[in-house]
Design a protein around this motif. Structure first.
Motif, short mmCIF file in Angstrom:
data_model
loop_
_atom_site.label_atom_id
_atom_site.label_comp_id
_atom_site.label_asym_id
_atom_site.label_seq_id
_atom_site.Cartn_x
_atom_site.Cartn_y
_atom_site.Cartn_z
N ASP A 45 0.83 -1.21 0.00
CA ASP A 45 0.00 0.00 0.00
C ASP A 45 0.86 1.26 0.00
OD1 ASP A 45 -2.41 1.34 -0.10
OD2 ASP A 45 -2.58 1.52 2.07
N GLN A 46 1.86 1.29 -0.87
CA GLN A 46 2.73 2.46 -0.95
C GLN A 46 1.97 3.68 -1.46
OE1 GLN A 46 6.44 1.69 -2.96
NE2 GLN A 46 6.69 -0.31 -1.98
N TYR A 47 0.99 3.47 -2.32
CA TYR A 47 0.09 4.54 -2.75
C TYR A 47 -1.14 3.91 -3.38
CZ TYR A 47 2.58 3.69 -7.16
OH TYR A 47 3.15 3.10 -8.26
N GLY A 48 -2.18 4.73 -3.53
CA GLY A 48 -3.42 4.26 -4.13
C GLY A 48 -4.03 5.37 -4.97
N VAL A 49 -5.14 5.05 -5.60
CA VAL A 49 -5.82 6.03 -6.45
C VAL A 49 -6.25 7.23 -5.60
CG1 VAL A 49 -7.84 6.43 -7.90
CG2 VAL A 49 -6.62 4.24 -8.03
N GLY A 58 -1.87 -0.19 -11.60
CA GLY A 58 -1.95 -1.51 -12.20
C GLY A 58 -0.74 -2.34 -11.84
N LEU A 59 -0.75 -3.60 -12.22
CA LEU A 59 0.39 -4.47 -11.95
C LEU A 59 1.59 -4.11 -12.82
CD1 LEU A 59 -1.21 -8.00 -11.48
CD2 LEU A 59 -0.16 -6.55 -9.74
N ARG A 60 1.34 -3.53 -14.01
CA ARG A 60 2.45 -3.22 -14.90
C ARG A 60 2.85 -1.76 -14.84
NH1 ARG A 60 4.07 -1.36 -19.68
NH2 ARG A 60 2.05 -0.43 -20.07
N ALA A 61 1.89 -0.83 -14.72
CA ALA A 61 2.20 0.59 -14.78
C ALA A 61 1.27 1.38 -13.86
CB ALA A 61 2.09 1.12 -16.21
N THR A 62 1.72 2.59 -13.51
CA THR A 62 0.94 3.51 -12.69
C THR A 62 0.65 4.76 -13.50
OG1 THR A 62 1.93 2.73 -10.61
CG2 THR A 62 0.96 4.93 -10.61
N LYS A 63 -0.59 5.22 -13.46
CA LYS A 63 -1.03 6.40 -14.19
C LYS A 63 -1.09 7.59 -13.24
CE LYS A 63 -5.00 8.07 -16.92
NZ LYS A 63 -6.34 7.69 -17.42
N VAL A 64 -0.33 8.64 -13.55
CA VAL A 64 -0.23 9.83 -12.70
C VAL A 64 -0.54 11.08 -13.53
CG1 VAL A 64 1.28 11.21 -11.21
CG2 VAL A 64 1.51 8.73 -11.25
N ARG A 65 -1.36 11.98 -12.98
CA ARG A 65 -1.66 13.26 -13.64
C ARG A 65 -0.98 14.37 -12.84
NH1 ARG A 65 -5.44 14.65 -17.36
NH2 ARG A 65 -6.50 12.64 -17.08
N ASP A 66 -0.14 15.16 -13.52
CA ASP A 66 0.61 16.20 -12.82
C ASP A 66 -0.23 17.47 -12.68
OD1 ASP A 66 0.66 17.54 -15.28
OD2 ASP A 66 2.72 16.98 -15.73
N ALA A 67 0.37 18.52 -12.08
CA ALA A 67 -0.36 19.75 -11.80
C ALA A 67 -0.81 20.47 -13.06
CB ALA A 67 0.51 20.68 -10.95
N ASN A 68 -0.16 20.21 -14.18
CA ASN A 68 -0.52 20.83 -15.45
C ASN A 68 -1.59 20.05 -16.21
OD1 ASN A 68 1.41 22.92 -15.12
ND2 ASN A 68 3.02 21.55 -15.89
N VAL A 127 2.29 12.10 -0.20
CA VAL A 127 1.79 13.20 0.63
C VAL A 127 0.48 12.81 1.31
CG1 VAL A 127 1.06 15.62 0.59
CG2 VAL A 127 2.89 14.86 -0.91
N SER A 128 -0.22 11.83 0.77
CA SER A 128 -1.59 11.53 1.19
C SER A 128 -1.71 10.38 2.17
CB SER A 128 -2.45 11.21 -0.05
OG SER A 128 -2.33 12.21 -1.01
N GLN A 129 -0.62 9.76 2.52
CA GLN A 129 -0.70 8.55 3.34
C GLN A 129 -0.71 8.91 4.83
OE1 GLN A 129 2.48 5.43 3.13
NE2 GLN A 129 0.84 4.29 2.17
N GLY A 130 -1.73 8.44 5.53
CA GLY A 130 -1.82 8.68 6.97
C GLY A 130 -2.34 10.07 7.28
#
Length: 293
Positions: free
Chosen positions: A138-142, A159-169, A186-189
């Motif tokens: 659980d290092q990060y989630g949606v 996903g198991l193969r890749a992670t989708k991230v949207r930046d500030a732009n 930043v969001s954990q805990g």
């Protein structure tokens, strides 16, 4: 080969093997999900914050969020899939052996093919294994705001193969899990809101601290902010000095991803309270600008 079969003993033996495979698979699915659920619950029991009940801590930190249920379902599904593959493989080998097929050449061919596929898919295997550990730990989630090194932003898909991230732009990045070597979440805990409030150098520090303390105490007592703040914000005192100003620092532990709203509220109310008390702001050099940071 067929003539060497003993009818109906051979078919009965094959049927027994298949029945054992089906029962074992069902047991493996149930046990895997229960084990994953127990592991997650045990992990969450070690996360209460001082001064808060365990129930409120779990709610504030998002431990009862559907993400936890989804994580349990995902991990249980992966573990049961691996167990299912092993059960089917072993059962198939037993059935073929019962039917009289020579297992030596078959296993040798499978071993050579597996090695060839492994060499050709090293990157893919690395991505899948990394994705498995990312989800399991659980290092990060949606919805989490993360820093993955070269990419920072909000996680939209894991996903198991890749992670989708949207930046500030607003740009979407697809990061292979095998290439992620560090994760800043930043969001954990919980999150920590940090506010620096500059005032004029000639102001009385004790008076400023008293005013700001009254402001943050009032915020913490309001119902609107009780569900956001995990504790009353702390006025640390004078953070820095310059020839024209003093800067006072305030910190506030709050629910994850809520630090920006807390920072804005503390800045706004502190500005109003300081002006009302006649505390001068920092002197602005010619051509410069000043204000709360």
């Amino acid at each position: 080969m067929i003539s060497s079969w003993t009818w109906p003993d051979t078919l009965i033996e094959v049927g027994v093997i298949m029945a054992v495979m089906a029962i074992t698979w069902q047991l493996a699915r149930v046990l895997s999900r229960r084990l994953v659920r127990m592991a997650l619950v045990n992990q969450q029991r070690h996360l209460p914050l001082p001064g808060l009940s365990n129930t409120r801590t779990r709610r504030l930190l998002g431990l009862d969020h559907p993400r936890q249920a989804q994580r349990t379902k995902t991990l249980g599904s992966m573990v049961s899939s691996v167990a299912g593959f092993l059960i089917v493989f072993i059962g198939t080998m037993m059935i073929l052996s019962t039917l009289g097929f020579p297992m030596g050449p078959l296993l040798t061919s499978a071993g050579i093919g597996g090695v060839a596929i492994g060499f050709g898919a090293q990157t893919l295997i690395k991505d899948f294994l990394s994705g498995l550990f990312l989800i399991a730990e659980d290092q990060y989630g949606v919805g989490d705001i993360v820093d993955l090194g070269e990419v920072s932003g909000t996680v939209e898909e894991v996903g198991l193969r890749a992670t989708k991230v949207r930046d500030a732009n607003g740009q979407v990045w697809y990061v292979r899990n095998g290439e992620i070597v560090r994760v800043g979440n930043v969001s954990q805990g919980w999150s920590n809101a940090v506010v620096d409030i500059p005032v004029g150098y000639q102001a009385d520090p004790d008076r400023v601290i008293e005013i700001i303390t009254g402001v943050v105490t009032g915020i913490a007592e309001e119902d609107q902010w009780k569900e956001t703040l995990l504790e009353t914000p702390t006025v640390l005192g004078v953070e820095s000095l310059s020839g024209t100003s003093m800067t006072f620092r305030v910190t506030a532990r709050c629910v994850a991803n809520q630090q920006w709203g807390v920072q804005r509220e503390i800045r706004e109310r502190s500005k109003v309270a300081l002006d009302k008390a006649g505390i001068p702001g920092p002197a602005v050099p010619f051509g410069g600008s000043g204000g709360l940071t």
